[in-house]
Design a protein around this motif. Structure first.
Motif, PDB file in Angstrom:
ATOM      1  N   GLU A  52       0.844  -1.188   0.000  1.00 52.12           N
ATOM      2  CA  GLU A  52       0.000   0.000   0.000  1.00 52.12           C
ATOM      3  C   GLU A  52       0.888   1.250   0.000  1.00 52.12           C
ATOM      4  O   GLU A  52       1.833   1.311  -0.727  1.00 52.12           O
ATOM      5  CB  GLU A  52      -0.967  -0.019   1.185  1.00 52.12           C
ATOM      6  CG  GLU A  52      -1.709  -1.334   1.334  1.00 52.12           C
ATOM      7  CD  GLU A  52      -3.175  -1.243   1.081  1.00 52.12           C
ATOM      8  OE1 GLU A  52      -3.710  -0.133   1.096  1.00 52.12           O
ATOM      9  OE2 GLU A  52      -3.779  -2.297   0.862  1.00 52.12           O
ATOM     10  N   GLY A  53       0.617   2.220   0.855  1.00 50.68           N
ATOM     11  CA  GLY A  53       1.461   3.410   0.954  1.00 50.68           C
ATOM     12  C   GLY A  53       1.258   4.401  -0.180  1.00 50.68           C
ATOM     13  O   GLY A  53       0.454   4.190  -1.083  1.00 50.68           O
ATOM     14  N   GLY A  54       2.032   5.482  -0.126  1.00 53.26           N
ATOM     15  CA  GLY A  54       1.924   6.550  -1.099  1.00 53.26           C
ATOM     16  C   GLY A  54       3.119   6.598  -2.035  1.00 53.26           C
ATOM     17  O   GLY A  54       4.236   6.258  -1.653  1.00 53.26           O
ATOM     18  N   THR A  55       2.875   7.050  -3.258  1.00 57.44           N
ATOM     19  CA  THR A  55       3.933   7.193  -4.250  1.00 57.44           C
ATOM     20  C   THR A  55       4.689   8.488  -3.996  1.00 57.44           C
ATOM     21  O   THR A  55       4.094   9.560  -3.941  1.00 57.44           O
ATOM     22  CB  THR A  55       3.345   7.195  -5.678  1.00 57.44           C
ATOM     23  OG1 THR A  55       2.647   5.967  -5.886  1.00 57.44           O
ATOM     24  CG2 THR A  55       4.433   7.359  -6.722  1.00 57.44           C
ATOM     25  N   LEU A  56       6.015   8.387  -3.844  1.00 59.11           N
ATOM     26  CA  LEU A  56       6.870   9.553  -3.620  1.00 59.11           C
ATOM     27  C   LEU A  56       7.484  10.066  -4.918  1.00 59.11           C
ATOM     28  O   LEU A  56       7.805  11.242  -5.039  1.00 59.11           O
ATOM     29  CB  LEU A  56       7.983   9.192  -2.633  1.00 59.11           C
ATOM     30  CG  LEU A  56       7.540   8.649  -1.269  1.00 59.11           C
ATOM     31  CD1 LEU A  56       8.742   8.161  -0.474  1.00 59.11           C
ATOM     32  CD2 LEU A  56       6.775   9.715  -0.510  1.00 59.11           C
ATOM     33  N   TRP A  57       7.678   9.163  -5.883  1.00 63.07           N
ATOM     34  CA  TRP A  57       8.320   9.521  -7.160  1.00 63.07           C
ATOM     35  C   TRP A  57       8.000   8.416  -8.158  1.00 63.07           C
ATOM     36  O   TRP A  57       7.842   7.252  -7.783  1.00 63.07           O
ATOM     37  CB  TRP A  57       9.821   9.663  -6.949  1.00 63.07           C
ATOM     38  CG  TRP A  57      10.596   9.964  -8.188  1.00 63.07           C
ATOM     39  CD1 TRP A  57      10.827  11.201  -8.730  1.00 63.07           C
ATOM     40  CD2 TRP A  57      11.262   9.033  -9.039  1.00 63.07           C
ATOM     41  NE1 TRP A  57      11.591  11.075  -9.869  1.00 63.07           N
ATOM     42  CE2 TRP A  57      11.873   9.750 -10.070  1.00 63.07           C
ATOM     43  CE3 TRP A  57      11.396   7.659  -9.023  1.00 63.07           C
ATOM     44  CZ2 TRP A  57      12.603   9.148 -11.088  1.00 63.07           C
ATOM     45  CZ3 TRP A  57      12.120   7.046 -10.032  1.00 63.07           C
ATOM     46  CH2 TRP A  57      12.720   7.799 -11.044  1.00 63.07           C
ATOM     47  N   GLU A  58       7.937   8.780  -9.447  1.00 61.27           N
ATOM     48  CA  GLU A  58       7.610   7.806 -10.487  1.00 61.27           C
ATOM     49  C   GLU A  58       8.275   8.199 -11.794  1.00 61.27           C
ATOM     50  O   GLU A  58       8.378   9.389 -12.120  1.00 61.27           O
ATOM     51  CB  GLU A  58       6.093   7.766 -10.659  1.00 61.27           C
ATOM     52  CG  GLU A  58       5.601   6.817 -11.707  1.00 61.27           C
ATOM     53  CD  GLU A  58       4.078   6.781 -11.747  1.00 61.27           C
ATOM     54  OE1 GLU A  58       3.540   6.938 -12.855  1.00 61.27           O
ATOM     55  OE2 GLU A  58       3.441   6.625 -10.684  1.00 61.27           O
ATOM     56  N   GLU A  59       8.741   7.188 -12.538  1.00 71.20           N
ATOM     57  CA  GLU A  59       9.342   7.428 -13.857  1.00 71.20           C
ATOM     58  C   GLU A  59       9.049   6.230 -14.747  1.00 71.20           C
ATOM     59  O   GLU A  59       9.171   5.089 -14.300  1.00 71.20           O
ATOM     60  CB  GLU A  59      10.851   7.628 -13.716  1.00 71.20           C
ATOM     61  CG  GLU A  59      11.558   7.922 -15.017  1.00 71.20           C
ATOM     62  CD  GLU A  59      13.024   8.304 -14.827  1.00 71.20           C
ATOM     63  OE1 GLU A  59      13.509   9.124 -15.618  1.00 71.20           O
ATOM     64  OE2 GLU A  59      13.680   7.797 -13.904  1.00 71.20           O
ATOM     65  N   THR A  60       8.671   6.495 -15.987  1.00 68.88           N
ATOM     66  CA  THR A  60       8.398   5.429 -16.948  1.00 68.88           C
ATOM     67  C   THR A  60       9.446   5.489 -18.046  1.00 68.88           C
ATOM     68  O   THR A  60       9.671   6.548 -18.644  1.00 68.88           O
ATOM     69  CB  THR A  60       6.981   5.569 -17.542  1.00 68.88           C
ATOM     70  OG1 THR A  60       6.034   5.510 -16.477  1.00 68.88           O
ATOM     71  CG2 THR A  60       6.689   4.454 -18.528  1.00 68.88           C
ATOM     72  N   LEU A  61      10.080   4.352 -18.302  1.00 67.04           N
ATOM     73  CA  LEU A  61      11.128   4.249 -19.317  1.00 67.04           C
ATOM     74  C   LEU A  61      10.838   3.078 -20.237  1.00 67.04           C
ATOM     75  O   LEU A  61      10.323   2.045 -19.791  1.00 67.04           O
ATOM     76  CB  LEU A  61      12.494   4.019 -18.658  1.00 67.04           C
ATOM     77  CG  LEU A  61      12.990   5.076 -17.689  1.00 67.04           C
ATOM     78  CD1 LEU A  61      14.245   4.587 -16.972  1.00 67.04           C
ATOM     79  CD2 LEU A  61      13.277   6.366 -18.427  1.00 67.04           C
TER      80      LEU A  61
END
Length: 113
Positions: A52-61
């Motif tokens: 669960e938890g929250g997203t702090l950072w995201e990147e799609t490659l």
């Protein structure tokens, strides 16, 4: 001697901070254990909890797979930098999601080396 000391002082004042980037490598296999090939879109997320938890950072490659192996430098996109405050939180977890499928489990903890 004075010239050497002056040169050392100049080098000390031009030091730069280490960028907030890290390399992540892995290998992707299909359900039968065969390595995947071709380009694959992978979304990397840093979260604040193991589940669960929250997203702090995201990147799609989109990365090439060779015998299932890939390598990515996370945080290198200047328009989506990886903030050192994000990596400084403890603990943080890395989650991967392939081509829009459900996110892979379990997440991996990110630890300082």
């Amino acid at each position: 001697m004075l010239h050497t000391l002056t040169a050392l002082c100049l080098f000390a004042t031009t030091a730069h901070a280490v960028p907030a980037q890290f390399t992540h490598q892995g290998r992707l296999l299909d359900a039968e254990g065969a390595p995947l090939e071709a380009d694959t879109t992978i979304t990397f997320r840093i979260l604040d909890a193991e589940t669960e938890g929250g997203t702090l950072w995201e990147e799609t490659l989109t990365l090439p797979l060779t015998n299932g192996f890939y390598s990515a430098v996370l945080g290198s996109d200047e328009s989506n930098p990886l903030d050192t405050d994000t990596l400084g939180q403890d603990p943080v977890w890395l989650e991967l999601q392939l081509d829009g499928e459900e996110a892979m489990a379990p997440r991996s903890s990110i630890n300082a080396v």
